[in-house]
Enzyme design. Structure first.
Site, mmCIF file in Angstrom:
data_model
loop_
_atom_site.group_PDB
_atom_site.id
_atom_site.type_symbol
_atom_site.label_atom_id
_atom_site.label_comp_id
_atom_site.label_asym_id
_atom_site.label_seq_id
_atom_site.Cartn_x
_atom_site.Cartn_y
_atom_site.Cartn_z
ATOM 1 C CD GLN A 152 -17.585 4.236 -5.960
ATOM 2 O OE1 GLN A 152 -17.072 4.297 -7.072
ATOM 3 N NE2 GLN A 152 -16.955 3.698 -4.923
ATOM 4 C CB ILE B 176 -26.124 5.733 10.880
ATOM 5 C CG1 ILE B 176 -24.596 5.830 10.795
ATOM 6 C CG2 ILE B 176 -26.740 5.681 9.494
ATOM 7 C CD1 ILE B 176 -23.940 4.629 10.117
ATOM 8 C CE1 TYR C 121 -12.890 7.284 9.952
ATOM 9 C CE2 TYR C 121 -11.841 5.408 8.900
ATOM 10 C CZ TYR C 121 -11.750 6.642 9.512
ATOM 11 O OH TYR C 121 -10.514 7.229 9.678
ATOM 12 C CB THR C 122 -14.644 3.627 3.220
ATOM 13 O OG1 THR C 122 -14.738 4.986 2.758
ATOM 14 C CG2 THR C 122 -16.041 3.030 3.319
ATOM 15 C CE1 TYR D 61 -14.131 -0.079 5.704
ATOM 16 C CE2 TYR D 61 -12.800 -1.751 4.620
ATOM 17 C CZ TYR D 61 -13.956 -0.989 4.688
ATOM 18 O OH TYR D 61 -14.929 -1.142 3.731
ATOM 19 C CE LYS E 44 -18.384 -2.165 6.270
ATOM 20 N NZ LYS E 44 -19.585 -1.296 6.112
ATOM 21 C CD1 TRP F 280 -10.609 -4.999 -3.941
ATOM 22 C CD2 TRP F 280 -9.638 -5.161 -5.944
ATOM 23 N NE1 TRP F 280 -9.438 -5.712 -3.785
ATOM 24 C CE2 TRP F 280 -8.821 -5.829 -4.994
ATOM 25 C CE3 TRP F 280 -9.230 -5.139 -7.283
ATOM 26 C CZ2 TRP F 280 -7.622 -6.455 -5.340
ATOM 27 C CZ3 TRP F 280 -8.037 -5.770 -7.627
ATOM 28 C CH2 TRP F 280 -7.246 -6.411 -6.662
#
Length: 287
Positions: free
Chosen positions: A12, A39, A63-64, A127, A131, A152
């Site tokens: 995105q 990566i 990784y979301t 997650y 991060k 968001w």
């Protein structure tokens, strides 16, 4: 503009960076295909750095899948931590500046106060933890970085909350949306523009920064605004987090203070509802 190399180019934010670069006439930027920009592939990364010799590297790769991460700790850690570290090592070797995208999920989000960059990070999900580990790995390798925590994220591209709501709103008469999780939506086009402004500024005030749109809202009120601005008729019902259990816990309050990034880079950040209106218009144009 400096030579820029983007990782996560098909996602995105990567797509938004491509769109903004085209609009602004930024040509010294490369969006490598996923196969040559893994990566986790150190040899492949080195070959890419040798070829491109970037002055700036933007890492949008992540990784979301927040809930899936609870069952895929190794994969999430590999991408969000080890992958970030791999880029940091090469950025140091090639004297490149790393711009790394992180998240409000590094915070527990249990206190209704604006989150500062120096506040203690205490993630409540895999997650968020991976991060945070990525942030720490970067800082341990190089000092030449900007870590941008955002929240968001949505746009007219890829899958996101806005597009999901519009799809569900077109198919259903009634929707239930969580009303007790509060934060700030971020239009990925605005974030992309901010990243280019940071690069163009020449300001080397490296470190961690918070970036989201201005304002505060809940997922329920965000959905309500989406339907209002798109003239979608659907009955919207507010529910609590406990009524919609998920595998991973989410912060209840994750509104970030953006004063540091606004002051340092002289940024004017739009209100979330104004940017949402722009996104809705773009979606209608592209429909």
């Amino acid at each position: 503009m400096s030579k820029i190399l983007v990782f996560g180019a098909s996602g995105q934010l990567g797509t938004c960076l491509r769109s903004v670069a085209a609009r602004q006439g930024i040509t010294e930027i490369t969006f490598p295909v996923e196969g040559s920009a893994n990566i986790l592939n150190k040899e492949g990364l080195k070959a890419l750095f040798d070829l491109e010799k970037p002055e700036f590297v933007i890492n949008c790769a992540a990784y979301t899948a927040v809930d899936k991460a609870e069952d895929e700790l190794k994969l999430a850690t590999d991408i969000n931590c080890e992958g970030a570290k791999n880029l940091a090592v090469l950025c140091k070797d090639y004297a490149s500046t790393l711009i790394h995208i992180s998240t409000d999920f590094v915070f527990e989000g249990n206190i209704p106060k604006l989150l500062q960059e120096e506040d203690i990070a205490s993630p409540i999900s895999v997650y968020g933890l991976t991060k945070l580990q990525g942030e720490q790995a970067i800082a341990a390798v190089t000092g030449q970085f900007y870590i941008l925590r955002t929240s968001w994220l949505y746009s007219e591209f890829a899958n996101n909350f806005v597009k999901t709501m519009l799809k569900l709103g077109a198919d259903r008469d009634e929707l239930k949306v969580i009303a007790d999780q509060v934060g700030t939506p971020t239009y990925a086009i605005d974030l992309a523009e901010a990243i280019f402004k940071i690069i163009a500024s020449g300001n080397t005030s490296y470190g961690i920064y918070h970036y989201s749109n201005e304002g505060v809202t809940s997922w329920y009120d965000f959905a309500k605004a989406i339907f209002e601005l798109s003239n979608t008729s659907v009955k919207l019902l507010p529910i609590s987090t406990s009524e919609y259990p998920t595998k991973a816990m989410r912060p209840a309050f994750s509104v970030m203070n953006k004063q540091k990034i606004k002051t340092t880079f002289n940024l004017d950040i739009p209100h979330w509802r104004d940017s949402l209106e722009k996104c809705i218009i773009a979606l209608n144009i592209n429909a």
